[in-house]
Design an enzyme around this catalytic site. Structure first.
Site, mmCIF file in Angstrom:
data_model
loop_
_atom_site.group_PDB
_atom_site.id
_atom_site.type_symbol
_atom_site.label_atom_id
_atom_site.label_comp_id
_atom_site.label_asym_id
_atom_site.label_seq_id
_atom_site.Cartn_x
_atom_site.Cartn_y
_atom_site.Cartn_z
ATOM 1 N N HIS A 182 -0.781 74.566 81.011
ATOM 2 C CA HIS A 182 -0.309 73.322 80.385
ATOM 3 C C HIS A 182 -0.509 72.184 81.381
ATOM 4 C CE1 HIS A 182 2.090 70.945 77.508
ATOM 5 N NE2 HIS A 182 2.473 70.302 78.591
ATOM 6 N N CYS A 183 -1.293 71.185 80.986
ATOM 7 C CA CYS A 183 -1.577 70.037 81.843
ATOM 8 C C CYS A 183 -0.547 68.946 81.552
ATOM 9 C CB CYS A 183 -2.997 69.521 81.598
ATOM 10 S SG CYS A 183 -3.426 68.066 82.589
ATOM 11 N N PHE A 184 0.257 68.599 82.545
ATOM 12 C CA PHE A 184 1.300 67.596 82.347
ATOM 13 C C PHE A 184 0.727 66.181 82.318
ATOM 14 C CE2 PHE A 184 3.634 71.203 84.072
ATOM 15 C CZ PHE A 184 4.685 71.276 83.188
ATOM 16 N N GLY A 187 -0.257 65.991 78.828
ATOM 17 C CA GLY A 187 0.778 66.388 77.891
ATOM 18 C C GLY A 187 0.286 67.373 76.851
ATOM 19 N N ASN A 188 -0.710 68.192 77.215
ATOM 20 C CA ASN A 188 -1.350 69.085 76.255
ATOM 21 C C ASN A 188 -1.749 70.377 76.963
ATOM 22 O OD1 ASN A 188 -2.389 70.001 73.902
ATOM 23 N ND2 ASN A 188 -4.026 68.505 73.722
#
Length: 333
Positions: A182-184, A187-188
């Site tokens: 999950h890439c912060f 946000g996806n």
């Protein structure tokens, strides 16, 4: 004499029978006391067992409440990070664009700023080209979310999914096809359909940050006469800048530029290293999720096939321009 003996014998038998009855009564009372003591002991043991069971239940209940509270606080922190990180990325992008367009390039190339074919025009065009690649791939990460809608309610545990390699993300509340992480900053979740755009996003972000670092160093050398010939200068620049700013020896804008240099350096090196690691994982047919959980590879195929599956047919064109190059199967939508 015979009558007296008979009377005495009768009296002796009566006394013996009385003493015997008294002994029986004493034994009965003793047995009753022992039974009462045993009952009290058994009641005490039962009470102790009940209290121990209640303590265990309370401990289990408190541990359950504690685990629930920990999970809730952890998810709250992750959701806050998922909101703050994209804002931080956009703020850095806007700040870098303003500094490059209105501060660095006009000050460094002040002599030929008005010429059509000049160094300032070349640097501004290069920065614009790199920025378009960064924002374009960022947009495609959001436009092609790697989610799998072919799942039932039992897929929420992360194990029972209809497609191999799909996993449930608690933060996105979705089942992600070939989930990597999950890439912060976006946000996806990163998975099968947006891995190529994520790799290009990390690559071009590292280039624009390192390029801004070099131009920023040139600006500080030109405007504030800072020398970077000594390699240790960059290591001591930040603490010395704070000390000089505390004693009002340097302006606040110079301290801000020094902070931006370190931000560009950190983001550039992090994105470059993470991008290289992700390319190796893709070539081996693995994901970061499977590597962290110790699971087997998603697919055991040659590295060329794995890279082609991620980058698509027009991979060379996609490396220089932010265009969709990965074929999306309608079944995966």
């Amino acid at each position: 004499m015979g009558m007296r003996l008979v009377v005495f014998s009768e009296r002796g038998q009566g006394l013996w029978s009385c003493s015997r009855s008294e002994q029986q009564q004493q034994q009965c009372s003793r047995s009753e006391q022992q039974q009462q003591q045993q009952q009290q002991c058994s009641r005490g043991e039962q009470q102790q067992q009940c209290t121990i069971e209640l303590q265990h239940r309370q401990a289990d209940g408190t541990s359950g409440h504690c685990s629930t509270r920990k999970e809730w606080s952890r998810m709250l922190k992750l959701r806050i990070l998922n909101t703050v990180a994209p804002s931080y990325f956009l703020a850095v992008c806007i700040t870098t664009t303003i500094l490059q367009s209105y501060v660095f390039i006009p000050a460094i190339f002040a002599d030929d700023v008005l010429r059509l074919w000049s160094h300032s025009g070349f640097h501004f065009t290069f920065y614009l080209y790199v920025s378009i690649n960064v924002l374009g791939n960022y947009f495609f990460i959001l436009w092609y979310p790697s989610e799998s809608l072919q799942c039932g309610p039992t897929a929420a545990d992360g194990y029972h999914t209809l497609q191999v390699g799909s996993h449930f993300c608690k933060l996105c509340s979705k089942v992600i096809l070939k989930r990597d992480h999950h890439c912060f900053f976006t946000g996806n979740c990163i998975g099968n359909r947006n891995m190529r755009y994520f790799l290009m996003f990390g690559w071009w972000t590292s280039i624009v940050c390192l390029y801004s670092l070099v131009v920023g160093v040139a600006y500080l050398s030109t405007e504030y006469h800072l020398s970077f010939e000594n390699p240790l200068t960059f290591l001591t620049l930040l603490p010395l800048s704070f000390v000089h700013f505390f004693f009002s020896l340097i302006p606040s804008f110079q301290l801000f530029l020094v902070l931006m240099l370190y931000i560009w350096l950190g983001i550039g090196l992090t994105c470059a290293g993470f991008c290289c690691q992700q390319i190796l994982l893709v070539a081996r047919g693995r994901t970061w999720y499977h590597l962290k959980k110790g699971l087997p590879p998603v697919r055991c195929t040659p590295w060329g096939v794995n890279l082609h599956d991620v980058f698509g047919k027009r991979w060379l064109l996609g490396c220089f321009f932010p265009i969709p190059t990965v074929h999306v199967d309608p079944k995966d939508r």
